[in-house]
Design a protein around this motif. Structure first.
Motif, short mmCIF file in Angstrom:
data_model
loop_
_atom_site.label_atom_id
_atom_site.label_comp_id
_atom_site.label_asym_id
_atom_site.label_seq_id
_atom_site.Cartn_x
_atom_site.Cartn_y
_atom_site.Cartn_z
N MET A 43 10.05 23.73 -33.29
CA MET A 43 9.44 22.44 -33.51
C MET A 43 8.56 22.51 -34.75
SD MET A 43 6.66 20.27 -31.20
CE MET A 43 7.72 19.91 -29.86
N LEU A 44 8.58 21.47 -35.55
CA LEU A 44 7.71 21.35 -36.71
C LEU A 44 6.49 20.53 -36.32
CD1 LEU A 44 10.34 20.58 -39.50
CD2 LEU A 44 9.27 22.78 -38.96
N ILE A 45 5.30 21.13 -36.44
CA ILE A 45 4.05 20.47 -36.08
C ILE A 45 3.23 20.29 -37.34
CG2 ILE A 45 1.92 20.68 -34.74
CD1 ILE A 45 3.58 22.36 -32.73
N GLY A 46 2.93 19.06 -37.67
CA GLY A 46 2.18 18.76 -38.89
C GLY A 46 0.68 18.74 -38.65
N TYR A 47 -0.07 19.00 -39.73
CA TYR A 47 -1.53 18.89 -39.69
C TYR A 47 -1.97 18.25 -40.99
CZ TYR A 47 -6.47 20.05 -39.75
OH TYR A 47 -7.84 19.97 -39.83
N ALA A 48 -2.67 17.12 -40.87
CA ALA A 48 -3.19 16.40 -42.03
C ALA A 48 -4.70 16.31 -41.91
CB ALA A 48 -2.58 14.99 -42.10
N ARG A 49 -5.41 16.53 -43.06
CA ARG A 49 -6.87 16.45 -43.03
C ARG A 49 -7.40 16.00 -44.38
NH1 ARG A 49 -11.18 18.92 -44.91
NH2 ARG A 49 -9.96 20.51 -45.97
N THR A 50 -8.40 15.14 -44.32
CA THR A 50 -9.23 14.86 -45.48
C THR A 50 -10.67 15.09 -45.05
OG1 THR A 50 -9.37 12.50 -44.94
CG2 THR A 50 -7.68 13.15 -46.52
N SER A 51 -11.54 15.30 -46.03
CA SER A 51 -12.94 15.60 -45.73
C SER A 51 -13.71 14.39 -45.24
CB SER A 51 -13.63 16.18 -46.96
OG SER A 51 -12.99 17.37 -47.33
N THR A 52 -13.34 13.21 -45.71
CA THR A 52 -14.06 12.00 -45.31
C THR A 52 -13.09 10.87 -45.03
OG1 THR A 52 -14.25 11.09 -47.55
CG2 THR A 52 -15.99 12.63 -46.86
N THR A 53 -13.59 9.84 -44.38
CA THR A 53 -12.76 8.67 -44.10
C THR A 53 -12.52 7.83 -45.35
OG1 THR A 53 -14.74 7.47 -43.42
CG2 THR A 53 -13.46 8.53 -41.68
N ASP A 54 -13.28 8.11 -46.43
CA ASP A 54 -13.10 7.39 -47.69
C ASP A 54 -11.82 7.79 -48.41
OD1 ASP A 54 -15.53 6.19 -47.22
OD2 ASP A 54 -16.65 7.52 -48.55
N GLN A 55 -11.21 8.89 -48.02
CA GLN A 55 -10.04 9.41 -48.70
C GLN A 55 -8.75 8.94 -48.03
OE1 GLN A 55 -11.44 13.44 -48.12
NE2 GLN A 55 -11.70 13.70 -50.32
N GLN A 56 -8.67 7.66 -47.75
CA GLN A 56 -7.55 7.13 -46.97
C GLN A 56 -6.20 7.25 -47.68
OE1 GLN A 56 -8.13 6.28 -43.73
NE2 GLN A 56 -5.91 6.32 -43.59
N ALA A 57 -6.17 7.03 -48.99
CA ALA A 57 -4.90 7.11 -49.72
C ALA A 57 -4.32 8.51 -49.64
CB ALA A 57 -5.09 6.69 -51.17
N GLY A 58 -5.16 9.53 -49.84
CA GLY A 58 -4.70 10.91 -49.74
C GLY A 58 -4.26 11.26 -48.33
N PHE A 59 -4.97 10.73 -47.36
CA PHE A 59 -4.64 10.97 -45.96
C PHE A 59 -3.28 10.37 -45.63
CE2 PHE A 59 -5.44 10.21 -41.30
CZ PHE A 59 -5.61 11.54 -40.95
N ASP A 60 -3.07 9.12 -46.04
CA ASP A 60 -1.79 8.45 -45.80
C ASP A 60 -0.64 9.17 -46.50
OD1 ASP A 60 -3.13 6.55 -44.29
OD2 ASP A 60 -3.22 5.07 -45.91
N ALA A 61 -0.90 9.68 -47.70
CA ALA A 61 0.14 10.40 -48.44
C ALA A 61 0.55 11.67 -47.69
CB ALA A 61 -0.35 10.75 -49.85
N GLN A 62 -0.43 12.37 -47.11
CA GLN A 62 -0.11 13.56 -46.32
C GLN A 62 0.78 13.20 -45.14
OE1 GLN A 62 -3.38 16.33 -45.32
NE2 GLN A 62 -4.63 15.06 -46.68
N LEU A 63 0.43 12.12 -44.43
CA LEU A 63 1.20 11.71 -43.26
C LEU A 63 2.64 11.37 -43.63
CD1 LEU A 63 -1.51 9.53 -41.47
CD2 LEU A 63 -0.81 11.87 -40.91
N VAL A 64 2.82 10.69 -44.75
CA VAL A 64 4.18 10.34 -45.21
C VAL A 64 4.96 11.60 -45.53
CG1 VAL A 64 5.45 9.28 -47.14
CG2 VAL A 64 3.57 8.04 -46.05
N GLU A 65 4.33 12.55 -46.22
CA GLU A 65 5.00 13.79 -46.61
C GLU A 65 5.39 14.62 -45.38
OE1 GLU A 65 4.21 17.32 -49.88
OE2 GLU A 65 2.84 15.61 -49.84
N LEU A 66 4.50 14.69 -44.39
CA LEU A 66 4.78 15.45 -43.17
C LEU A 66 5.92 14.82 -42.38
CD1 LEU A 66 1.12 16.28 -42.12
CD2 LEU A 66 2.83 17.91 -42.98
N GLU A 67 5.92 13.50 -42.32
CA GLU A 67 7.00 12.80 -41.61
C GLU A 67 8.34 13.01 -42.32
OE1 GLU A 67 8.35 8.26 -40.43
OE2 GLU A 67 6.21 8.68 -40.69
#
Length: 184
Positions: free
Chosen positions: A1-25
């Motif tokens: 199974m592939l298990i992803g982990y996405a993290r940003t340091s703050t909630t202000d970094q939403q674009a980077g966070f969303d980009a990680q989620l797209v890449e992991l998916e």
């Protein structure tokens, strides 16, 4: 199974966070653990992701800095992952994907973690030198404390009965900043 982990340091970094989620998916992660907390804070979702790993599984992150703080921390995480019979995949390490289930992947990861830590330490040295020079010239004022700008929010959430850890996660602040906001 592939298990992803996405993290940003703050909630202000939403674009980077969303980009990680797209890449992991796109890579095919069947389950993704996500959190927006500082690398030095307690990372419950990372712990849950590692706990979920089984033999033959892989923990997938988009970049090395989303996972580990330094060489020692990376070594500790890799030990935990390997003890489960699992591997680690880093999607964007330079232009390559690194998979620690191969000998080459382990070698590349160890070299890159060491180089990344060296770069960070050199950057800190240059920063200290620059601050000393600016102070000598009377130009250094220090940084504006960012967490203290949220002191009213911290106090309001505490008065509303929200637990410390939840306040920290929601506002993207450390434990020390939480207490400074309450006492300052």
């Amino acid at each position: 199974m592939l298990i992803g982990y996405a993290r940003t340091s703050t909630t202000d970094q939403q674009a980077g966070f969303d980009a990680q989620l797209v890449e992991l998916e796109a890579y095919g992660c069947e389950r993704t653990f996500k959190e927006q907390v500082s690398a030095v804070a307690s990372r419950g979702e990372l712990d849950r992701a590692i706990d979920m790993l089984g033999k033959g599984d892989k923990l997938v992150v988009t970049k090395l800095d989303r996972l580990a703080r330094n060489v020692m921390h990376m070594g500790e995480l890799l030990q935990q992952i390997e003890a489960k019979g699992a591997g680690l995949v880093i999607l964007s390490l330079g232009s390559e994907t690194v998979d620690t289930t191969t000998a080459t992947g382990k070698l590349i990861l160890n070299m890159m973690v060491s180089v990344a830590q060296f770069e960070r330490e050199m950057m800190k040295e240059r920063q200290v030198e620059g601050i000393k020079r600016a102070k000598a010239e009377g130009k250094y004022k220090g940084r504006v404390p960012t967490a203290m700008r949220q002191a009213d929010k911290v106090k309001a959430l505490v008065e509303a009965g929200v637990q410390r850890v939840q306040v920290q996660e929601q506002l993207g602040i450390s434990k020390a900043s939480y207490y400074r906001c309450l006492n300052g």
